[in-house]
Enzyme design. Structure first.
Site, mmCIF file in Angstrom:
data_model
loop_
_atom_site.group_PDB
_atom_site.id
_atom_site.type_symbol
_atom_site.label_atom_id
_atom_site.label_comp_id
_atom_site.label_asym_id
_atom_site.label_seq_id
_atom_site.Cartn_x
_atom_site.Cartn_y
_atom_site.Cartn_z
ATOM 1 N N HIS A 99 0.851 -1.194 0.000
ATOM 2 C CA HIS A 99 0.000 0.000 0.000
ATOM 3 C C HIS A 99 0.884 1.241 0.000
ATOM 4 C CE1 HIS A 99 -3.288 2.697 1.025
ATOM 5 N NE2 HIS A 99 -2.507 3.201 1.974
ATOM 6 N N ASP A 107 0.716 5.213 -0.215
ATOM 7 C CA ASP A 107 -0.091 6.423 -0.233
ATOM 8 C C ASP A 107 0.397 7.341 -1.345
ATOM 9 O OD1 ASP A 107 -1.921 5.993 1.881
ATOM 10 O OD2 ASP A 107 -0.364 6.419 3.350
ATOM 11 N N ASP A 113 -7.571 1.447 3.096
ATOM 12 C CA ASP A 113 -7.139 2.471 4.053
ATOM 13 C C ASP A 113 -7.976 3.737 4.030
ATOM 14 O OD1 ASP A 113 -5.374 3.426 6.048
ATOM 15 O OD2 ASP A 113 -4.225 4.540 4.571
ATOM 16 N N HIS A 156 -6.900 9.539 -0.402
ATOM 17 C CA HIS A 156 -7.419 9.583 0.965
ATOM 18 C C HIS A 156 -6.496 10.215 2.003
ATOM 19 C CE1 HIS A 156 -5.507 5.438 0.954
ATOM 20 N NE2 HIS A 156 -4.983 5.950 2.045
#
Length: 988
Positions: free
Chosen positions: A249, A251, A361, A566
Site C-alpha cells: 500500500h 499512499d 485504508d 485519501h
C-alpha cells in the site's frame, strides 16, 4: 528454569549473522543534487566525488546519487553473491526514512534499496566488475512527533539526516540462510501457541535439539535435518485457510510529496519484479492506475517489465480506480470517474478488468458505493480500515454490503487487521482468532508486504509462507490472487453471509471532513466546474460542431481524481502536499472557466442570463419534475426594532440582536418560528486529539465551547433590492466577518463567514438551533442521501457525533423541515437538546464545522483567510434540499440565452448529474442521472437534438444486458428505483 525462547532467539541471531560468509567493500563515489530529482541520463555523465562509508549525506527531501564499484575477488568466486547496501537505515518503519533505487550502467533499473530489501543481486558472474548506481532519497523521518518544519522543502534546513553505513559485495551461505528461515518460522509459531498446547512443547524440544547441535559449530545441514520432521507435520483437516496476497500500500501522498510517490512506486515495483524471479509463486496485488501511469511515464523500461508480469499473473492490478480515494468527501460523479478512468487505464494499457474494488485504508465508505461497484463491472469489495473503530468492533469479516439503493456486493475485511502483513505466526493466528464468521466460513485474505515505499513483499515473507503452507498449529497459507480468494469465499459462503446495510462509518478520523479547508473547497469547486465544462462543451459540440476538449477534460479529471486520494482531500498530508494542491486547484479552476467561456461564446454568448446549472436546468437548478414554486419577488424591508434589526421579504421575517446574532427566522408562509435559539452562532472548541492531529475530533472536547456573541462592527443596508447585514467579530488572534443576505421573495437566508484564522488547537463551528423535533438527519451523499439518528440510544449512534454531508443536510418532523445547504464544507454535527422539566419537544441543533488548527503533519494547517458560504432553507422537504444544494454550488452564467437543453426531465423525478460526449470519441452524448429521494419513479426524458437511439449502458459506456434490465427504457420513459444511477448513451 531458563528462558528457552530467549536462548533460541540468540541462536537465531547468530545464524542470521552467519548468512554472509564473506564480504568485500566496494569503492563509493557520490553526487548530491541541489535541485529536485533528475533522470538517470541527466546525472550519469556528471563528475562524482569520492565518498567514504560513515560519511553524512542527504538534507531533508534531497537526492544523492552513489556509484558503487569493485570486482569479485578470487576467494568469493563460485558463491552466491549479493550487494549489501545500507544508506544509514534506522529502526524506524521502512518507507518512512531513506530509500534508494539501484540502476545498471545502461540506465536499466535493478531494484529498490530499503531497510528490509537492502541486498541486490550480483548479475555479472565470477569475473565481472561491479558497477551500480543508487539514486538515494534522504526523506525525513517525520513520525508522529508533532509540528515540524521538515514537512516542506521550503521550510526544512540543509543539515544531513543520514550516515552511509555500508556498501559491500557479500558471499551468501544459502544453507545457513535456509536454516535461519526454518528456525524463525518454528520459533515464532511455538511462542504464539498456548503454553498447555502439546504442539508448542514438541516445537520447543526440537528447536532446542537443533540449538544444542549448533552450539558445537554451525552445521546447517545437520540442524535442518533435526527440524525437518517439525516442518513436515501437516495442518489439521479443519485448519483455517489464509490467502496471502503480496501487497505494498503506497499512499499517493502523505508524509511525502506526490513527486516522491512517483519514485516510491518505481522502487517497490522493481523489488517485486526482482523477487518474482526468485519466487515465481508471488502474486502481487497493486491498485491505483495513477501509480502505474507514473511508472509508464518516468520509467518506461520498468513499465514494460510490469506489463509482462501482468500478462503472466505475477502483477495483479486490483481496484479498478484511478487512486485509492476518499469516499466520503468526493461527489457521486467523482466516484464514477475514479472507476471509469482507472478501469479504462487497466483495460487499455494492461488488458485486464478488475473484478474487485480495493480500498483498505480510506476513512469510511459511502453507502452509494455498492451500486457503483456493480455498475463498473466489479463483484467484490475489500477494506480493512473499520478495524480501527474506537467504539464498536465491526461484526463481520465476509459479508454482503448493501448500498442505499439495495445493491449488494460481497465484501471482505482481512481479520488479521492489517494490509501490511509479514506472514508471521502472530498474524496468522490472530486472523484465525478474529475471523468473525468462522462457523460457516474458513477463508481469509492477508495482504503482506512493507508499504509506503518500504519495498513491498520480501524473501523472508515468502519463505515463511512456504513453511506455513501446510503446518500443524497454524492456518494453511496459500499465495494467490485476490480474485482466487474471493471466488473461493463466494462459493463457500455467499449464500450464508450476513448483510450490512448503508454506509460503513469509520468511528475514527472524523476531523478529516474539515481539516485543510482549501482541499474541501478546491475539490467542491472543481467537481462542479468539471460538470459545467462537460455540459457546455457538449452543447457547443452538438449545436455548433465546436471541437470537444477530450484531452483537456481527461487530464483535468485525472488531476482532480488524484487529489481525492485519501490523505490529500481529507487534509492529512504534509504542508508540501497541500501547498501544491492549492496551486493545482487554482490552475484547474482557471482552465475549466476558460472551457466554459469558450463553449458559451460558441453558442452565441453575450446575451441574457443563462440557466444556472447549464442548459438542462429549470429555474437555475436541476429538474426534479414537479415541486414547490418560489414566491414572486417582493420588496425587502429592513428596519430597526429597538436594538434589533428586522428583515422582511414577505416570505421570511428575520430578527438579529444588537450583536448581529440571528435570533428569529419566522416563516410567514407556514406561520412558524424556525429557530429555537441564537443561530448563525460561531462557536470555538478546544481541539487536541490524543494521537492523530489532522485526522481526529474527540468528543470530550465538544463539551467545552466559547460562543462568539460580541460584535466589533455591525452594518446593514439594502442594495440592489437585497438586504445585507455585516458583522465583524474578533476573538484571540482571529477575525471573523459574517454576512447575512435576504433577497426579494426568497425562501432561503444566504449566509457567509469569512475568517482570518490564526487559532491553534481549536475547532470552529457555526450553530443553528432549529425548532423541529427530528429523530434523524438526512445528509446528501453521492447520488442520494443517508439518514442518521440524532439520538444516542446505542453506542453506534453515539459514535456518529461528527458526520459528513455534501451540499445539504435536512432535519424535520412530520409537519415541517429545514435544510442547511453549503458550497464549502462537509463536516456537521446534529444533536437534540434536552427539554429539561418543561413540556414539549426538544429542538434540534445543526452545526457546520468550518475550521480546525491541527499541528501535525502540517503545523500551519488552515492559517489564513477562508470564506464559507451556506444557506438556511426553512420549510424545505428533501426535494427542496436537493434543489437548493445545487443552487448553492452552481454560479449564474451569462450568455447563450436561448440555448435549448440537450436533455430535460419532462416529468417524473430525476436529477441529471452529467452530460458529456462519449469516452470513445464517437460523438455520442452520454447522460448520467439518478433518482434523488429514495423512491420509485417513471421519468420522461426530452432530448433537444436529433438522435438515432438511446441505450442504457454501464459506467464504462458499454452495452450490458444485466445493467440495461435494471433500468427499463422505452419510448422516452425510464423506470428508476430508489437512488438508482443510470447512464444513457444517446447516438446522434
Amino acid at each position: 528454569m531458563y528462558d528457552e525462547p530467549l536462548r533460541l532467539r540468540r541462536v537465531l541471531e547468530r545464524v542470521r549473522a552467519a548468512e554472509e560468509a564473506d564480504a568485500e567493500p566496494l569503492a563509493i563515489t557520490a553526487l548530491a543534487l541541489d535541485t529536485e530529482p533528475e533522470p538517470f541520463a541527466d546525472v550519469v555523465g556528471r563528475p562524482f566525488a569520492p565518498f567514504a562509508v560513515g560519511s553524512a549525506w542527504g538534507p531533508a527531501w534531497g537526492t544523492t546519487w552513489f556509484r558503487l564499484r569493485g570486482s569479485v575477488p578470487e576467494r568469493m568466486r563460485g558463491a552466491r553473491l549479493e550487494l549489501a547496501v545500507d544508506l544509514g537505515f534506522t529502526a524506524v518503519q521502512p518507507g518512512f526514512q531513506a530509500e534508494g533505487l539501484a540502476y545498471r550502467p545502461d540506465g536499466s533499473v535493478i531494484k529498490g534499496v530499503e531497510p528490509r530489501t537492502a541486498h541486490l543481486p550480483h548479475e555479472g558472474g565470477d569475473a565481472h566488475e561491479v558497477d551500480v548506481y543508487v539514486e538515494a532519497a534522504s526523506n525525513p523521518t517525520l513520525g508522529w512527533r508533532g509540528p515540524t518544519p521538515l514537512g516542506d522543502r521550503t521550510t526544512a534546513d540543509e543539515e544531513p539526516l543520514y550516515r552511509f553505513a555500508r556498501a559491500d559485495l557479500v558471499a551468501v551461505d544459502e544453507e545457513v540462510r535456509a536454516l535461519g528461515h526454518d528456525l524463525e518460522a518454528l520459533l515464532e509459531l511455538a511462542v504464539r501457541l498456548p503454553e498447555d498446547e502439546p504442539r508448542r512443547h514438541r516445537l520447543l524440544t526440537g528447536l532446542l535439539r537443533a540449538a544444542d547441535l549448533l552450539d558445537g559449530g554451525l552445521d546447517a545441514p545437520a540442524a535442518r535435518a533435526v527440524l525437518r520432521p517439525l516442518l513436515a507435520a501437516p495442518a489439521t483437516a479443519s485448519a483455517h485457510r489464509v490467502s496471502a496476497v503480496g501487497h505494498a500500500h503506497i499512499d499517493s501522498a502523505w508524509l511525502w510529496p506526490v513527486r516522491e510517490t512517483v519514485r516510491k512506486c518505481a522502487r517497490t515495483f522493481a523489488n517485486v519484479l526482482a523477487l518474482a524471479e526468485e519466487h515465481p509463486e508471488l502474486r502481487f496485488a497493486c491498485s491505483s492506475a495513477q501509480q502505474y501511469a507514473w511508472v509508464q511515464e518516468h520509467q518506461p523500461g520498468l513499465w514494460e517489465r510490469i506489463r509482462a508480469a501482468v500478462a503472466d499473473g505475477t502483477f495483479v492490478p486490483v481496484g479498478g480506480m484511478w487512486v485509492e480515494s476518499d469516499t466520503n468527501l468526493p461527489g457521486g460523479e467523482s466516484m464514477v470517474r475514479q472507476l471509469v478512468h482507472g478501469g479504462r487505464f487497466f483495460r487499455e494499457e494492461l488488458g485486464v478488468e478488475c473484478p474487485e474494488v480495493w480500498l483498505p485504508d480510506s476513512f469510511g465508505y459511502s453507502g452509494s458505493l455498492p451500486q457503483l461497484v456493480r455498475l463498473a463491472g466489479a463483484r467484490w469489495f475489500l477494506s480493512q480500515k473499520l478495524s480501527w473503530n474506537q467504539t464498536n468492533p465491526f461484526p463481520h469479516s465476509t459479508f454482503w454490503w448493501e448500498g442505499i439503493d439495495g445493491t449488494r456486493v460481497l465484501t471482505h475485511f482481512p481479520p488479521a487487521d492489517t494490509y501490511n502483513g509479514e506472514i508471521t505466526a502472530d498474524e496468522l493466528l490472530r486472523g484465525q482468532r478474529q475471523l468473525r464468521d468462522s462457523g460457516p466460513a474458513s477463508r481469509a485474505l492477508l495482504p503482506f508486504g512493507y508499504g509506503d515505499g518500504g519495498g513491498g513483499p520480501t524473501r523472508e515473507m515468502l519463505e515463511r509462507a512456504a513453511r506455513y503452507a501446510d503446518l500443524e498449529g497454524v492456518p494453511r497459507v496459500v499465495v494467490e490472487s485476490p480474485a482466487e480468494f474471493f471466488a473461493g469465499a463466494e462459493e463457500e459462503y455467499a449464500d450464508q453471509a450476513p448483510v450490512w446495510s448503508g454506509e460503513m462509518y469509520l468511528e475514527y478520523h472524523r476531523g478529516t471532513y474539515t481539516s485543510q479547508v482549501a482541499m474541501k473547497q478546491g475539490n467542491r469547486r472543481t467537481e462542479h466546474l468539471l460538470r459545467e465544462a462537460e455540459l457546455w462543451a457538449s452543447t457547443a459540440a452538438v449545436r455548433t460542431g465546436a471541437a470537444y476538449p477530450h484531452e483537456a477534460l481527461e487530464r483535468l479529471w485525472r488531476s482532480a481524481l488524484l487529489h481525492q486520494f485519501h490523505d490529500i482531500l481529507p487534509g492529512s498530508s504534509i504542508a508540501w502536499v497541500h501547498r501544491e494542491a492549492r496551486e493545482v486547484y487554482a490552475r484547474m479552476g482557471a482552465e475549466l472557466e476558460g472551457i466554459v467561456d469558450t463553449s458559451i461564446a460558441a453558442l452565441g454568448g453575450g446575451g441574457e442570463v443563462a440557466f444556472n446549472a447549464g442548459p438542462f436546468a429549470v429555474d437555475g437548478v436541476p429538474a426534479l419534475g414537479s415541486g414547490p414554486v418560489r414566491a414572486a419577488p417582493g420588496e425587502v424591508v429592513l428596519e430597526r426594532d429597538g436594538d434589533d434589526l428586522v428583515l422582511d421579504n414577505g416570505v421570511l421575517r428575520l430578527r438579529l440582536d444588537a450583536a448581529g446574532v440571528l435570533t428569529s427566522v419566522h416563516d410567514l408562509r407556514a406561520e412558524r418560528e424556525v429557530l429555537a435559539g441564537p443561530a448563525h452562532l460561531l462557536q470555538l472548541h478546544p481541539d487536541r486529539p490524543s494521537n492523530w492531529d489532522a485526522w481526529d475530533i474527540e468528543p470530550q472536547h465538544l463539551a467545552h465551547r466559547t460562543d462568539l456573541v460580541e460584535a466589533d462592527e455591525l452594518r446593514a443596508e439594502v442594495r440592489g433590492g437585497v438586504a445585507e447585514v455585516v458583522v465583524v467579530r474578533t476573538h484571540g488572534p482571529s477575525r471573523f466577518e459574517q454576512r447575512l443576505r435576504l433577497a426579494p421573495g426568497a425562501g432561503r437566508v444566504e449566509l457567509e463567514t469569512t475568517v482570518n484564522w490564526q487559532h491553534r488547537a481549536t475547532l470552529l463551528k457555526v450553530a443553528f438551533p432549529l425548532a423541529v423535533h427530528a429523530d434523524r438527519s438526512s445528509a446528501e451523499v453521492g447520488f442520494g442521501h443517508v439518514h442518521r439518528p440524532t439520538h444516542t440510544n446505542t453506542s453506534w449512534d453515539a459514535a456518529r457525533f461528527e458526520i459528513c454531508a455534501h451540499r445539504w443536510l435536512h432535519v424535520g418532523d412530520a409537519s415541517y423541515g429545514v435544510a442547511l445547504v453549503n458550497s464549502t464544507t462537509s463536516g456537521h454535527d446534529v444533536t437534540r437538546a434536552g427539554a429539561g422539566e418543561r413540556r414539549g419537544s426538544a429542538p434540534t441543533t445543526v452545526r457546520l464545522s468550518l475550521c480546525r488548527a491541527p499541528g501535525f503533519p502540517d503545523p500551519d494547517a488552515d492559517r489564513g483567510t477562508h470564506t464559507f458560504r451556506y444557506a438556511l432553507v426553512p420549510g424545505a422537504d428533501i426535494a427542496e434540499a436537493v434543489r437548493e444544494g445545487y443552487r448553492a454550488n452552481l454560479p449564474l452564467r451569462r450568455g447563450a440565452a436561448a440555448v435549448e437543453p440537450l436533455v430535460a426531465v419532462a416529468s417524473g423525478r430525476a436529477v441529471v448529474e452529467a452530460v458529456k460526449l462519449a469516452e470513445d470519441r464517437s460523438g455520442d452524448v452520454v447522460v448520467r442521472l439518478y433518482e434523488p429521494l429514495g423512491g420509485r419513479t417513471s421519468v420522461r426524458l426530452r432530448f433537444g437534438f436529433e438522435h438515432r437511439d438511446v441505450e442504457v449502458v454501464d459506467l464504462h459506456e458499454r452495452a450490458d444486458a444485466e445493467v440495461a434490465a435494471l433500468a427499463p427504457y422505452a419510448d422516452g420513459v425510464l423506470e428508476l428505483g430508489p437512488f438508482q444511477v443510470v447512464t444513457l448513451r444517446v447516438r446522434r
